[in-house]
Design a protein around this motif. Sequence first.
Motif, PDB file in Angstrom:
ATOM      1  N   PHE A  71       0.849  -1.195   0.000  1.00 39.55           N
ATOM      2  CA  PHE A  71       0.000   0.000   0.000  1.00 39.55           C
ATOM      3  C   PHE A  71       0.886   1.246   0.000  1.00 39.55           C
ATOM      4  O   PHE A  71       1.460   1.616   1.019  1.00 39.55           O
ATOM      5  CB  PHE A  71      -0.931  -0.005   1.217  1.00 39.55           C
ATOM      6  N   ARG A  72       0.997   1.876  -1.179  1.00 34.06           N
ATOM      7  CA  ARG A  72       1.845   3.049  -1.330  1.00 34.06           C
ATOM      8  C   ARG A  72       1.055   4.312  -1.040  1.00 34.06           C
ATOM      9  O   ARG A  72      -0.164   4.380  -1.247  1.00 34.06           O
ATOM     10  CB  ARG A  72       2.415   3.107  -2.744  1.00 34.06           C
ATOM     11  N   CYS A  73       1.763   5.328  -0.583  1.00 29.20           N
ATOM     12  CA  CYS A  73       1.139   6.620  -0.274  1.00 29.20           C
ATOM     13  C   CYS A  73       0.540   7.214  -1.546  1.00 29.20           C
ATOM     14  O   CYS A  73       1.176   7.201  -2.611  1.00 29.20           O
ATOM     15  CB  CYS A  73       2.176   7.563   0.329  1.00 29.20           C
ATOM     16  N   THR A  74      -0.681   7.712  -1.428  1.00 30.98           N
ATOM     17  CA  THR A  74      -1.389   8.240  -2.596  1.00 30.98           C
ATOM     18  C   THR A  74      -1.029   9.688  -2.919  1.00 30.98           C
ATOM     19  O   THR A  74      -1.503  10.232  -3.918  1.00 30.98           O
ATOM     20  CB  THR A  74      -2.910   8.159  -2.346  1.00 30.98           C
ATOM     21  N   VAL A  75      -0.197  10.309  -2.091  1.00 33.17           N
ATOM     22  CA  VAL A  75       0.191  11.699  -2.337  1.00 33.17           C
ATOM     23  C   VAL A  75       1.368  11.734  -3.311  1.00 33.17           C
ATOM     24  O   VAL A  75       2.346  10.973  -3.143  1.00 33.17           O
ATOM     25  CB  VAL A  75       0.562  12.399  -1.009  1.00 33.17           C
ATOM     26  N   ASP A  76       1.283  12.586  -4.332  1.00 32.62           N
ATOM     27  CA  ASP A  76       2.350  12.688  -5.338  1.00 32.62           C
ATOM     28  C   ASP A  76       3.652  13.120  -4.681  1.00 32.62           C
ATOM     29  O   ASP A  76       3.685  14.049  -3.861  1.00 32.62           O
ATOM     30  CB  ASP A  76       1.954  13.696  -6.423  1.00 32.62           C
ATOM     31  N   GLY A  77       4.731  12.442  -5.063  1.00 30.76           N
ATOM     32  CA  GLY A  77       6.054  12.776  -4.555  1.00 30.76           C
ATOM     33  C   GLY A  77       6.436  12.050  -3.277  1.00 30.76           C
ATOM     34  O   GLY A  77       7.566  12.186  -2.806  1.00 30.76           O
ATOM     35  N   CYS A  78       5.519  11.291  -2.691  1.00 26.20           N
ATOM     36  CA  CYS A  78       5.820  10.543  -1.461  1.00 26.20           C
ATOM     37  C   CYS A  78       6.017   9.076  -1.822  1.00 26.20           C
ATOM     38  O   CYS A  78       5.140   8.443  -2.428  1.00 26.20           O
ATOM     39  CB  CYS A  78       4.699  10.690  -0.432  1.00 26.20           C
ATOM     40  N   ALA A  79       7.165   8.521  -1.456  1.00 26.61           N
ATOM     41  CA  ALA A  79       7.501   7.148  -1.823  1.00 26.61           C
ATOM     42  C   ALA A  79       7.266   6.158  -0.688  1.00 26.61           C
ATOM     43  O   ALA A  79       7.637   4.991  -0.805  1.00 26.61           O
ATOM     44  CB  ALA A  79       8.964   7.070  -2.269  1.00 26.61           C
ATOM     45  N   ASP A  80       6.648   6.588   0.397  1.00 25.08           N
ATOM     46  CA  ASP A  80       6.419   5.677   1.529  1.00 25.08           C
ATOM     47  C   ASP A  80       5.375   4.620   1.167  1.00 25.08           C
ATOM     48  O   ASP A  80       4.430   4.884   0.420  1.00 25.08           O
ATOM     49  CB  ASP A  80       5.942   6.456   2.758  1.00 25.08           C
ATOM     50  N   HIS A  91      -1.126   7.532   7.672  1.00 29.26           N
ATOM     51  CA  HIS A  91       0.055   8.301   7.265  1.00 29.26           C
ATOM     52  C   HIS A  91      -0.344   9.525   6.463  1.00 29.26           C
ATOM     53  O   HIS A  91       0.201  10.627   6.681  1.00 29.26           O
ATOM     54  CB  HIS A  91       0.981   7.400   6.442  1.00 29.26           C
ATOM     55  N   VAL A  92      -1.278   9.368   5.548  1.00 33.25           N
ATOM     56  CA  VAL A  92      -1.711  10.497   4.717  1.00 33.25           C
ATOM     57  C   VAL A  92      -2.320  11.592   5.584  1.00 33.25           C
ATOM     58  O   VAL A  92      -2.055  12.791   5.399  1.00 33.25           O
ATOM     59  CB  VAL A  92      -2.714  10.029   3.651  1.00 33.25           C
ATOM     60  N   ALA A  93      -3.130  11.191   6.563  1.00 29.78           N
ATOM     61  CA  ALA A  93      -3.789  12.190   7.417  1.00 29.78           C
ATOM     62  C   ALA A  93      -2.788  12.922   8.300  1.00 29.78           C
ATOM     63  O   ALA A  93      -2.894  14.141   8.499  1.00 29.78           O
ATOM     64  CB  ALA A  93      -4.855  11.508   8.265  1.00 29.78           C
ATOM     65  N   ARG A  94      -1.806  12.204   8.817  1.00 26.47           N
ATOM     66  CA  ARG A  94      -0.876  12.814   9.764  1.00 26.47           C
ATOM     67  C   ARG A  94       0.268  13.551   9.062  1.00 26.47           C
ATOM     68  O   ARG A  94       0.638  14.658   9.468  1.00 26.47           O
ATOM     69  CB  ARG A  94      -0.298  11.740  10.680  1.00 26.47           C
ATOM     70  N   ALA A  95       0.827  12.931   8.041  1.00 24.04           N
ATOM     71  CA  ALA A  95       2.008  13.502   7.401  1.00 24.04           C
ATOM     72  C   ALA A  95       1.659  14.577   6.374  1.00 24.04           C
ATOM     73  O   ALA A  95       2.407  15.545   6.198  1.00 24.04           O
ATOM     74  CB  ALA A  95       2.838  12.401   6.746  1.00 24.04           C
ATOM     75  N   HIS A  96       0.532  14.405   5.683  1.00 24.70           N
ATOM     76  CA  HIS A  96       0.191  15.332   4.607  1.00 24.70           C
ATOM     77  C   HIS A  96      -1.015  16.203   4.937  1.00 24.70           C
ATOM     78  O   HIS A  96      -1.369  17.075   4.125  1.00 24.70           O
ATOM     79  CB  HIS A  96      -0.076  14.547   3.322  1.00 24.70           C
ATOM     80  N   GLY A  97      -1.651  15.967   6.060  1.00 22.38           N
ATOM     81  CA  GLY A  97      -2.733  16.835   6.516  1.00 22.38           C
ATOM     82  C   GLY A  97      -3.991  16.756   5.703  1.00 22.38           C
ATOM     83  O   GLY A  97      -4.833  17.657   5.770  1.00 22.38           O
ATOM     84  N   GLN A  98      -4.169  15.673   4.904  1.00 25.18           N
ATOM     85  CA  GLN A  98      -5.361  15.576   4.073  1.00 25.18           C
ATOM     86  C   GLN A  98      -6.508  14.992   4.891  1.00 25.18           C
ATOM     87  O   GLN A  98      -6.384  13.917   5.479  1.00 25.18           O
ATOM     88  CB  GLN A  98      -5.092  14.700   2.853  1.00 25.18           C
ATOM     89  N   GLY A  99      -7.605  15.660   4.920  1.00 27.70           N
ATOM     90  CA  GLY A  99      -8.778  15.185   5.631  1.00 27.70           C
ATOM     91  C   GLY A  99      -8.659  15.306   7.134  1.00 27.70           C
ATOM     92  O   GLY A  99      -9.470  14.755   7.862  1.00 27.70           O
ATOM     93  N   GLN A 100      -7.686  16.036   7.622  1.00 25.99           N
ATOM     94  CA  GLN A 100      -7.472  16.174   9.055  1.00 25.99           C
ATOM     95  C   GLN A 100      -8.159  17.432   9.573  1.00 25.99           C
ATOM     96  O   GLN A 100      -7.890  18.534   9.130  1.00 25.99           O
ATOM     97  CB  GLN A 100      -5.979  16.230   9.372  1.00 25.99           C
ATOM     98  N   ARG A 101      -9.061  17.249  10.524  1.00 28.76           N
ATOM     99  CA  ARG A 101      -9.805  18.355  11.090  1.00 28.76           C
ATOM    100  C   ARG A 101      -9.173  18.741  12.425  1.00 28.76           C
ATOM    101  O   ARG A 101      -8.809  17.876  13.219  1.00 28.76           O
ATOM    102  CB  ARG A 101     -11.256  17.944  11.306  1.00 28.76           C
ATOM    103  N   THR A 102      -9.040  20.028  12.660  1.00 32.00           N
ATOM    104  CA  THR A 102      -8.437  20.505  13.909  1.00 32.00           C
ATOM    105  C   THR A 102      -9.468  21.234  14.742  1.00 32.00           C
ATOM    106  O   THR A 102     -10.407  21.845  14.217  1.00 32.00           O
ATOM    107  CB  THR A 102      -7.256  21.433  13.618  1.00 32.00           C
ATOM    108  N   TYR A 103      -9.273  21.176  16.065  1.00 31.34           N
ATOM    109  CA  TYR A 103     -10.165  21.832  17.016  1.00 31.34           C
ATOM    110  C   TYR A 103      -9.335  22.846  17.793  1.00 31.34           C
ATOM    111  O   TYR A 103      -8.428  22.475  18.543  1.00 31.34           O
ATOM    112  CB  TYR A 103     -10.797  20.806  17.956  1.00 31.34           C
TER     113      TYR A 103
END
Length: 330
Positions: A71-80, A91-103
Motif C-alpha cells: 500500500f503506497r502513499c497516494t500523495v504525489d512525490g511521497c515514496a512511503d 500516514h496520509v492524514a498525519r504527514a500530509h494533513g489531508q482530511g485532518q480536522r483541527t479543534y
Amino acid sequence: MDRNGEPHKRFICSFPDCAARYNKQWKLDAHMCKHTGVKPFACARDGCGKSFCTKYHLERHEVSHSGAKSFRCTVDGCADSFTTNSNMRRHVARAHGQGQRTYACDVRGCGLAFRKNKQLRSHVCERHSALPPYQCAHAGCGMRFAFPSRLRRHEKVHMGYPCKEEGCAFTGKTWTELQRHRKESHRPVFECERCAKVLRDSWSLQKHRRVHSDVRVVLNCPRDGCGRSFTTVFNLQSHISSFHDELRPFACAREGCGKTFAMKQSLLRHAVVHDPDRKKMREPRPRRSLASRLSGYKPKKKATGHTESPETAEPRSNVSAVPQSLGNSG
C-alpha cells in the motif's frame, strides 16, 4: 435496521451471563474466542505456531513473515509504503494533513489546536477551568474528571469487580485482578477422552489428540547424511543449531556454571537448576523410544529413565510418519 437506525443484532452469545450480541456472524465467532480459547485460524508458516480468532487478523499477521508493503502513499512525490491500507490512510492524514480536522481553543490568548474534540475539552478543563466538572460522589474521595466516562471508570475502584460465577463471592479491586481470578478458579476443564489428561484450552486438547492418532508425523533432519528425526519443531531446530552448526549462543550467566545452549527456551529451563526453591524442579520423565511415544501409550508413574533431548536423540531412519502398531515393538 432497527427503529434507531442501527443494524439489527441478531447474533447473540449463548454463554451464561454474557449479553454480547452482533449484527454479523463473524463478529460473534470472534467474540466466542474469549469464552472458549479456540483460535481457529492458524499460521501455516513453519515454526510460527500463532493462531487468531478471525481470518483478517491471520492475513494481517502473515504480512510480518513476508514483509510486503503493497500500500503506497497516494500523495504525489511521497515514496512511503505500508503493510496495510489503514496504516497508509493514517500516514496520509498525519504527514500530509489531508482530511485532518483541527479543534482550536477559543480562549483568548491561547491559540492551541488539537486533532480531536476530546483533546480540546480536556485541555480546557485542565488549563482554563478551576476544577474539572465531574466529581466522584464516593464519601471521602473528592476526585474530579473532565469526562463522565473517566468518572464511571474511576467509580469502579470503589465498587470493585464482582465475579459473576454462581456461588462465587470474590470481588476484584481491578479488572485485571478479576480476570486473573477467573482464569485460576473458573477455567473450563478440557479433558482428553482417551487418557483423561487435562489441558488448559480446547486448542491444546486438539493438539494433544494427535498423540493418540494411528499415524503421527515426525520431522526428519534435512542435513545430508543425518538420519535423526524429531516430534517437535523445537527439538529439530535445537538439533540443527547444536549438532550441525555448532551454535550454542545462549550461555548461563550464573558464576561458575558456564553451560551453553542452542535455544533460549533451553537456557530458561536450565535456570531452574540454580533456583533455591527446589520444589520447582521437575523429575525427569522415563526414557522412551520414538515408536513408544508415538503410540500414545502412557507408562506408569513409577517407571524410571530419562527423556529424549535433542542432543541425545539416537539416529533413526528417514520417515515421515510412524504407525501406531510400532508402539508394541519398541
